[in-house]
Design a protein around this motif. Structure first.
Motif, short mmCIF file in Angstrom:
data_model
loop_
_atom_site.label_atom_id
_atom_site.label_comp_id
_atom_site.label_asym_id
_atom_site.label_seq_id
_atom_site.Cartn_x
_atom_site.Cartn_y
_atom_site.Cartn_z
N THR A 1 -15.72 -26.89 -52.08
CA THR A 1 -14.91 -27.98 -52.66
C THR A 1 -13.47 -27.54 -52.86
OG1 THR A 1 -16.89 -28.80 -53.81
CG2 THR A 1 -14.74 -29.58 -54.60
N CYS A 2 -13.26 -26.32 -53.33
CA CYS A 2 -11.90 -25.80 -53.46
C CYS A 2 -11.21 -25.74 -52.11
CB CYS A 2 -11.91 -24.42 -54.11
SG CYS A 2 -12.45 -24.40 -55.83
N GLY A 3 -11.94 -25.32 -51.08
CA GLY A 3 -11.36 -25.27 -49.74
C GLY A 3 -10.97 -26.64 -49.23
N LEU A 4 -11.81 -27.61 -49.48
CA LEU A 4 -11.47 -28.98 -49.05
C LEU A 4 -10.22 -29.48 -49.76
CD1 LEU A 4 -15.05 -30.55 -48.97
CD2 LEU A 4 -13.62 -29.95 -47.00
N LEU A 5 -10.08 -29.16 -51.04
CA LEU A 5 -8.88 -29.58 -51.77
C LEU A 5 -7.63 -28.85 -51.29
CD1 LEU A 5 -10.34 -29.76 -55.40
CD2 LEU A 5 -9.86 -31.66 -53.84
N MET A 6 -7.80 -27.65 -50.73
CA MET A 6 -6.66 -26.90 -50.21
C MET A 6 -6.34 -27.24 -48.76
SD MET A 6 -6.96 -23.08 -51.90
CE MET A 6 -8.50 -22.72 -51.12
N GLY A 7 -7.13 -28.11 -48.16
CA GLY A 7 -6.85 -28.53 -46.79
C GLY A 7 -7.78 -27.98 -45.74
N TRP A 8 -8.77 -27.21 -46.12
CA TRP A 8 -9.71 -26.65 -45.14
C TRP A 8 -10.65 -27.73 -44.63
CZ3 TRP A 8 -15.09 -26.47 -45.87
CH2 TRP A 8 -15.79 -25.82 -44.86
N ARG A 9 -10.97 -27.68 -43.34
CA ARG A 9 -11.91 -28.59 -42.72
C ARG A 9 -12.74 -27.83 -41.69
NH1 ARG A 9 -10.04 -30.84 -46.35
NH2 ARG A 9 -9.31 -33.01 -46.56
N ALA A 10 -13.96 -28.29 -41.49
CA ALA A 10 -14.81 -27.77 -40.41
C ALA A 10 -14.57 -28.64 -39.17
CB ALA A 10 -16.28 -27.79 -40.82
N HIS A 11 -14.26 -28.00 -38.06
CA HIS A 11 -13.90 -28.72 -36.83
C HIS A 11 -15.01 -28.68 -35.80
CE1 HIS A 11 -9.82 -28.99 -38.41
NE2 HIS A 11 -9.86 -27.69 -38.64
N THR A 12 -16.21 -28.42 -36.22
CA THR A 12 -17.35 -28.40 -35.30
C THR A 12 -18.36 -29.48 -35.71
OG1 THR A 12 -18.34 -26.64 -36.65
CG2 THR A 12 -17.07 -25.97 -34.72
#
Length: 320
Positions: free
Chosen positions: A177-188
């Motif tokens: 959740t923290c990663g999603l808020l920082m802009g991280w996304r899974a591209h697969t």
């Protein structure tokens, strides 16, 4: 005065006393009676069938481990500090590494790339909950109570590691959740993401057994908590979780290359499609080329080794 009522004359022998004709309890206990009086064996109650299923060794260990795992999860209500630290620590590390160090290492591109290392670090640090939880049970006498029960030695330890998988999932969910808020996304696709989750669970299960062994070696809960962190910090940071392992000096680069935490971070980056930022040096040794296979192999090896060591240590410690 009325004459007393005399019992019928049965010959004066004890065997001639009136007999009970209701044998339903005995028939139900032995399973020889039937409701229709046909003499066929009566069906056993569901509880008896479940007890009989536990006579199979493997099913018995699984059932006992599930009961003890549920006990550990319910016990978290009395230890809210462990649960709070499990949910707060991922946020602290995400903010520190993502924004304090991340801006000098690549900015938003680095924050997406570091998520594999951050998840690997979160999985490694949840080992401390296994160490602290088991050491408290040992110190407070709960293990001695469990020893008085007819349960398997492995079930007690397996119940601890199984319940901590739930704790690990909660920590990984907070980290994600923290990663999603920082802009991280899974591209697969979903298949790759599911494979990454399964790899995380396998590695977490392996690391929990390391924590079990540390708890059994430590003399008390305070020492166990310290030992659980002493080896985790170098194991986590001498890796390619947040920096390129090739930049480490001397033999540390070799240690980082073959560190399973490095391979887990690289595997998650590949499965989630997170590419390194520009100018970020990527190693090309064998673990870096086959991170999924290397992580799975290391996890299976850790489970096999530390289950053996933990069972041996548990037997020697509780037999004193």
């Amino acid at each position: 005065m009325n004459a007393p009522v005399r019992a019928p004359d049965t010959g004066g022998t004890p065997d001639a006393l009136p007999r009970r004709t209701d044998h339903a309890p005995e028939a139900a206990a032995t399973g020889t009676g039937s409701g229709s009086g046909s003499g066929l064996p009566a069906s056993r109650p569901p509880g008896i069938r479940r007890t009989a299923a536990r006579r199979i060794p493997v099913l018995r260990v699984v059932a006992e481990s599930a009961d003890l795992a549920l006990r550990n999860l319910l016990h978290l209500r009395r230890s809210p500090g462990l649960l709070i630290s499990c949910l707060v620590e991922p946020v602290v590390y995400a903010l520190l590494i993502g924004y304090v160090f991340g801006n000098s290492l690549g900015g938003p591109a680095y924050r997406s790339y570091m998520m594999g290392g951050l998840i690997a670090q979160t999985v490694a640090f949840t080992t401390t909950f296994t160490t602290v939880g088991l050491s408290r049970d040992l110190e407070q006498g709960m293990v001695d109570r469990f020893r008085a029960l007819p349960i398997s030695r492995v079930a007690l330890l397996l119940g601890r590691t199984t319940s901590d998988l739930v704790t690990c999932l909660a920590s990984v969910a907070v980290t994600t959740t923290c990663g999603l808020l920082m802009g991280w996304r899974a591209h697969t696709g979903p298949v790759e993401v599911a494979a990454g989750v399964l790899l995380v669970l396998l590695f977490s299960f392996a690391m929990s057994w390391v924590g079990v062994f540390v708890a059994l070696v430590a003399p008390n809960a305070q020492v166990a908590g310290s030992l659980g962190l002493i080896w985790l910090f170098p194991a986590t940071f001498i890796s390619s979780g947040f920096v390129s392992g090739s930049t480490l000096p001397g033999p540390l680069s070799t240690v980082a290359a073959w560190n399973p935490i490095t391979s887990l971070a690289n595997a998650l980056r590949r499965l989630f499609g997170n590419t390194p930022p520009p100018g970020f040096h990527v190693p090309h040794d064998w673990p870096a080329q086959h991170p999924e296979l290397y992580t799975a192999g290391c996890s299976v090896l850790l489970v096999a080794v530390f289950i053996t060591l933990s069972t041996w240590r548990y037997r020697t410690r509780t037999s004193r």
